[in-house]
Design an enzyme around this catalytic site. Structure first.
Site, PDB file in Angstrom:
ATOM      1  CB  ALA A  67      -6.792 -11.038  42.091  1.00  0.00           C
ATOM      2  N   GLY A 106     -10.072 -12.026  46.195  1.00  0.00           N
ATOM      3  CA  GLY A 106     -11.145 -11.773  45.238  1.00  0.00           C
ATOM      4  C   GLY A 106     -12.189 -12.874  45.234  1.00  0.00           C
ATOM      5  CD  GLU A 109     -12.220  -8.106  46.964  1.00  0.00           C
ATOM      6  OE1 GLU A 109     -11.387  -8.602  46.182  1.00  0.00           O
ATOM      7  OE2 GLU A 109     -12.313  -6.892  47.180  1.00  0.00           O
ATOM      8  CD  GLU A 129      -7.414  -9.401  49.132  1.00  0.00           C
ATOM      9  OE1 GLU A 129      -7.474  -9.802  50.312  1.00  0.00           O
ATOM     10  OE2 GLU A 129      -8.359  -9.529  48.328  1.00  0.00           O
TER      11      GLU A 129
HETATM   12  N1  CAA Z   1      -2.902 -16.328  41.891  1.00  0.00           N
HETATM   13  C1  CAA Z   1      -2.081 -17.075  41.120  1.00  0.00           C
HETATM   14  N2  CAA Z   1      -1.456 -18.184  41.565  1.00  0.00           N
HETATM   15  C2  CAA Z   1      -1.684 -18.538  42.844  1.00  0.00           C
HETATM   16  C3  CAA Z   1      -2.522 -17.820  43.704  1.00  0.00           C
HETATM   17  C4  CAA Z   1      -3.163 -16.654  43.172  1.00  0.00           C
HETATM   18  N3  CAA Z   1      -3.987 -15.900  43.898  1.00  0.00           N
HETATM   19  N4  CAA Z   1      -2.522 -18.421  44.913  1.00  0.00           N
HETATM   20  C5  CAA Z   1      -1.725 -19.491  44.805  1.00  0.00           C
HETATM   21  N5  CAA Z   1      -1.207 -19.560  43.565  1.00  0.00           N
HETATM   22  C6  CAA Z   1      -0.313 -20.581  43.003  1.00  0.00           C
HETATM   23  C7  CAA Z   1       0.981 -20.672  43.793  1.00  0.00           C
HETATM   24  O1  CAA Z   1       1.919 -19.707  43.344  1.00  0.00           O
HETATM   25  C8  CAA Z   1       1.412 -22.087  43.483  1.00  0.00           C
HETATM   26  O2  CAA Z   1       1.981 -22.080  42.214  1.00  0.00           O
HETATM   27  P1  CAA Z   1       3.271 -22.946  41.905  1.00  0.00           P
HETATM   28  O3  CAA Z   1       2.855 -24.365  42.177  1.00  0.00           O
HETATM   29  O4  CAA Z   1       3.578 -22.651  40.480  1.00  0.00           O
HETATM   30  O5  CAA Z   1       4.325 -22.449  42.842  1.00  0.00           O
HETATM   31  C9  CAA Z   1       0.099 -22.851  43.394  1.00  0.00           C
HETATM   32  O6  CAA Z   1      -0.918 -21.844  43.180  1.00  0.00           O
HETATM   33  C10 CAA Z   1      -0.260 -23.607  44.647  1.00  0.00           C
HETATM   34  O7  CAA Z   1      -0.182 -22.698  45.749  1.00  0.00           O
HETATM   35  P2  CAA Z   1       0.445 -23.147  47.139  1.00  0.00           P
HETATM   36  O8  CAA Z   1       1.738 -23.843  46.888  1.00  0.00           O
HETATM   37  O9  CAA Z   1       0.455 -21.954  48.010  1.00  0.00           O
HETATM   38  O10 CAA Z   1      -0.633 -24.218  47.596  1.00  0.00           O
HETATM   39  P3  CAA Z   1      -1.281 -24.437  49.009  1.00  0.00           P
HETATM   40  O11 CAA Z   1      -2.274 -25.502  48.860  1.00  0.00           O
HETATM   41  O12 CAA Z   1      -0.223 -24.567  50.042  1.00  0.00           O
HETATM   42  O13 CAA Z   1      -2.077 -23.066  49.347  1.00  0.00           O
HETATM   43  C11 CAA Z   1      -3.569 -21.230  49.014  1.00  0.00           C
HETATM   44  C12 CAA Z   1      -3.155 -22.646  48.578  1.00  0.00           C
HETATM   45  C13 CAA Z   1      -4.126 -21.270  50.446  1.00  0.00           C
HETATM   46  C14 CAA Z   1      -4.623 -20.731  48.068  1.00  0.00           C
HETATM   47  C15 CAA Z   1      -2.321 -20.322  48.989  1.00  0.00           C
HETATM   48  O14 CAA Z   1      -1.701 -20.446  47.726  1.00  0.00           O
HETATM   49  C16 CAA Z   1      -2.590 -18.869  49.200  1.00  0.00           C
HETATM   50  O15 CAA Z   1      -2.769 -18.411  50.322  1.00  0.00           O
HETATM   51  N6  CAA Z   1      -2.589 -18.105  48.106  1.00  0.00           N
HETATM   52  C17 CAA Z   1      -2.631 -16.664  48.186  1.00  0.00           C
HETATM   53  C18 CAA Z   1      -4.019 -16.198  48.076  1.00  0.00           C
HETATM   54  C19 CAA Z   1      -4.028 -14.713  48.020  1.00  0.00           C
HETATM   55  O16 CAA Z   1      -3.167 -14.015  48.510  1.00  0.00           O
HETATM   56  N7  CAA Z   1      -5.083 -14.198  47.404  1.00  0.00           N
HETATM   57  C20 CAA Z   1      -5.279 -12.790  47.262  1.00  0.00           C
HETATM   58  C21 CAA Z   1      -4.911 -12.378  45.863  1.00  0.00           C
HETATM   59  S1  CAA Z   1      -5.150 -10.657  45.686  1.00  0.00           S
HETATM   60  C22 CAA Z   1      -6.837 -10.487  45.512  1.00  0.00           C
HETATM   61  O17 CAA Z   1      -7.546 -11.418  45.326  1.00  0.00           O
HETATM   62  C23 CAA Z   1      -7.412  -9.085  45.701  1.00  0.00           C
HETATM   63  C24 CAA Z   1      -7.808  -8.342  44.581  1.00  0.00           C
HETATM   64  O18 CAA Z   1      -8.957  -8.266  44.249  1.00  0.00           O
HETATM   65  C25 CAA Z   1      -6.796  -7.518  43.881  1.00  0.00           C
END
Ligand code: CAA
Length: 694
Positions: A67, A106, A109, A129
């Site tokens: 998400a 997501g 999912e 999450e």
């Molecule tokens: N939504 C929006 N932006 C996101 C994102 C997300 N889910 N995940 C990462 N980003 C953004 C970061 O904020 C970053 O932005 P900036 O460059 O502006 O700071 C950019 O993407 C790159 O991210 P990283 O610097 O973290 O890059 P990375 O290569 O080191 O890691 C990653 C990539 C493994 C995807 C890592 O970003 C990560 O673990 N992200 C979190 C994923 C997460 O928590 N997902 C769950 C979301 S909630 C959900 O999905 C459940 C639901 O149904 C409600």
């Protein structure tokens, strides 16, 4: 000319299969445009009789990070992810997920609701999450256990465990690992699925999750994630999903995720997610500024810090030239480094071969000239400003113009050290913490004239060493030590006033720190802390000088954990045991200073220890010694054990209210003294204004 935005989901045909590529850089978050694009793909699939099925794939470096976190702070617009996923699972033609990179949150999912999954061999899968204080809300809880069983589902949902493609295959999360062309093989899966009944994940049986398993899981998670609500809630929801019909379970899952989004814990963890990414950027430096390559590191000073930094660099795959004062000092350093690696081998953390490979990259020498090829040189001799200036000048003459020169210091005036070089643009500070190969924090210290790309390079270098780094400005003790010293001061004052070591430590561990400040002092060594106090004596107030409890403990032969007695005693176990002798020593100290012991409440202990830190953090922000409140939060949660679900000291202050913090500080200023608790200007302003540090 009009610029057209690229579609967030792009459709193409491969034979009679429709391929939908998610294309939403940088991480293919499932933003509104992606969700709408997927609905359009499903509409097309159902409407076009010539299409046999759909492959959902993605462009860029990963399938999807889930998400869109940026949408969490406002009302999310339909179509909701849960609805997209529901459409996809109930499609009348096969839908296959073709996963490369990562499928997270997501994104996973979505994949598990498809009728089949194929992944590249380097793909990673996870539901992170819980690390944002929420839980899967689009069927992850209802569907995942049906594919991978309850144990794996608990690990992934309640702990955010990530698994690789081969584990995912064994666990039943994916059907195949691609051997060549991911999309080609995914379209073959569509063709095969056309000939069989479509497997729907939510129609599979839910695995057994009985009351005894639930209790045991709750207990284990409570121990591991103290104070965090989401892991416990995950068990409740898994138990709910086990006994509830799918449609209702999906509704309850979504509602629970939505409710978690508005909790303080989730706000705190999401704040840290952003703060950690912001902290990697140097304030005032263009985001596009590239780091310089660092292929060879020089370290001058073969003492404890030099050795630790050398090991950190070797572990990161860098060649290192370590320069010591004499043959004897470099021999001692070599032996110490071998010992560090010897114990890593003994504990099974490194193989003999890996150690040999690392040591082959280490050159130890007493000859400064050997630094002539280094891209980065770290001076790390003892904290004597004159000696440091002399060594910095000597290095300056030897190394090429491009070389970045860094001083490792914990408190010296960096601008004055910068004057010892002819390369002020290529000079900055790094404050490593001891032991440097273990501690995950680094404060990078900017100087007025340091070039932007040099600062960016130091941030990238720290990351390469596996450290969390924050860029700080020149200030005595920088951020971490300056803030910590205020907590130490308050702990000593509270002991003087009548608190006991166990009360102070209990209050702070109940708050969420893994160790209390006095048990921590015992770990660091009271003799070491007494020496630090001796060095700072001139800068201390009379009351601080008089709070000489550490000195008294050392004089009584109590050096901390290392000799089994400090604020506590340590028998055979490593558990601190309260010691009446310490109570007696404290009573004698009070009597000598004419202090009458009083009952100090737990609230006062907590507030004085925490608010002293927060007030100092605000002053550091005022002085521009640190750019963002979030930088302070990252330092404290990543390196100093501040509970992440409270977001770090500055976020915590905003959560409980700056006006509350302000009035408590004013009250303690009355009790303890204005010089210790006068509220910082930023707190005063925040309390009167929008309640934020701005
Ligand atoms: N939504 C929006 N932006 C996101 C994102 C997300 N889910 N995940 C990462 N980003 C953004 C970061 O904020 C970053 O932005 P900036 O460059 O502006 O700071 C950019 O993407 C790159 O991210 P990283 O610097 O973290 O890059 P990375 O290569 O080191 O890691 C990653 C990539 C493994 C995807 C890592 O970003 C990560 O673990 N992200 C979190 C994923 C997460 O928590 N997902 C769950 C979301 S909630 C959900 O999905 C459940 C639901 O149904 C409600």
């Amino acid at each position: 000319m009009t610029a057209f935005a690229r579609a967030a989901v792009q459709l193409r045909g491969v034979g009679d299969v429709l391929v939908a590529d998610i294309d939403n850089p940088p991480v293919n978050a499932l933003s509104h445009a992606v969700r709408a694009g997927l609905i359009a793909a499903l509409d097309r699939l159902e409407a076009d009789e010539t299409l046999s099925g759909l492959v959902i794939a993605a462009r860029g470096r990963l399938f999807s990070a889930g998400a869109d976190i940026n949408e969490f702070n406002a009302d999310i617009e339909p179509p909701f992810l849960g609805d997209v996923i529901e459409r996809l699972e109930t499609a009348t033609k096969p839908v296959i997920a073709a996963i490369h990179g990562s499928a997270l949150g997501g994104g996973l999912e979505l994949a598990i609701a498809c009728h089949g999954r194929i992944a590249a061999d380097d793909a990673v899968f996870g539901l992170p999450e819980v690390k944002l204080g929420i839980l899967p809300g689009a069927g992850g809880i209802v569907r995942l256990p049906r594919l991978v069983g309850i144990e794996q589902a608990v690990a992934m949902i309640a702990e955010g465990r990530r698994i690789d493609a081969s584990e995912a295959l064994t666990a039943g999360l994916i059907d195949r690992i691609a051997t060549g062309d991911l999309i080609g093989e995914a379209t073959e899966m569509v063709s095969a699925a056309v000939r069989s009944a479509l497997p729907r994940t939510s129609e599979r049986p839910f695995p057994l999750f009985d009351a005894a398993q639930q209790d045991a899981t709750r207990k284990a998670l409570a121990g591991r994630y103290r104070g965090q609500d989401a892991p416990q809630k995950a068990v409740d929801l898994l138990a709910m999903a086990a006994r509830t019909p799918v449609a209702e379970a999906l509704r309850l899952e979504q509602a629970a995720c939505k409710a978690l989004l508005s909790t303080d814990q989730s706000r705190a963890l999401r704040h840290l997610f952003t703060a950690e990414r912001d902290a990697t950027r140097v304030a005032g430096v263009d985001r596009e500024t590239a780091a310089r390559p660092i292929d060879r590191v020089g370290i001058v000073g073969a003492g404890t810090m030099g050795r630790g930094i050398a090991v950190a660099c070797l572990d990161a795959g860098l060649p290192v030239v370590l320069v010591g004062r004499s043959e004897a000092s470099i021999e001692a350093a070599r032996q110490a480094i071998s010992k560090i690696y010897g114990s890593a081998v003994k504990r099974g953390r490194l193989s003999e071969t890996a150690v040999e490979e690392r040591l082959a990259r280490l050159e130890t020498t007493p000859v400064l000239d050997r630094l002539c090829e280094a891209d980065l040189v770290i001076e790390t001799i003892a904290e004597d400003p004159d000696a440091k200036r002399a060594v910095i000048s000597a290095i300056d003459l030897i190394v090429p113009e491009r070389t970045i020169l860094v001083t490792n210091t914990s408190f010296l005036d960096i601008e004055s050290l910068a004057q010892a070089t002819e390369r002020p643009g290529h000079f900055a500070g790094m404050h490593f913490f001891n032991p440097a190969n273990v501690m995950k924090l680094v404060e990078n210290v900017r100087t007025k004239r340091a070039a932007p790309d040099v600062l960016v390079t130091l941030m990238a270098f720290a990351k390469r060493l596996g450290k969390t780094a924050v860029m700080v400005g020149p200030s005595e003790g920088f951020v971490v030590n300056r803030m910590l010293s205020k907590r130490t001061r308050e702990a000593l004052f509270l002991l003087q006033e009548g608190a006991t070591p166990r009360q102070i430590d209990r209050v702070l561990t109940d708050f969420g720190f893994p160790v209390g400040p006095l048990a921590l002092a015992d770990m660091a060594g009271l003799d070491v802390l007494a020496a630090t106090r001796a060095a700072r004596l001139a800068a201390m107030s009379e009351r601080e000088r008089g709070a000489d409890i550490v000195e008294r403990l050392v004089a009584a032969g109590r050096l901390g954990r290392k000799n089994g007695a400090g604020y506590y005693t340590y028998g055979d176990s490593r558990t601190p045991q309260p010691d009446p002798a310490v109570d007696t020593l404290l009573a004698a100290h009070r009597a000598e200073r004419g202090i009458a012991a009083r009952t100090v409440t737990d609230d006062e202990v907590r507030e004085r220890c925490l608010f002293a830190i927060i007030n100092e953090g605000a002053k550091l922000l005022e002085e521009n010694a640190v750019a963002r409140p979030g930088d302070i939060d990252v330092l404290w949660t990543k390196g100093l054990g501040f509970p992440a679900h409270l977001g770090g000291p500055m976020h915590y202050a905003e959560t409980i209210g700056l006006s509350h913090v302000h009035s408590a500080l004013s009250r303690y200023a009355g009790i303890v003294g204005d010089e210790y608790f006068k509220p910082a200007r930023l707190i005063e302003q925040g309390a009167a204004g929008d309640g934020r540090f701005s």
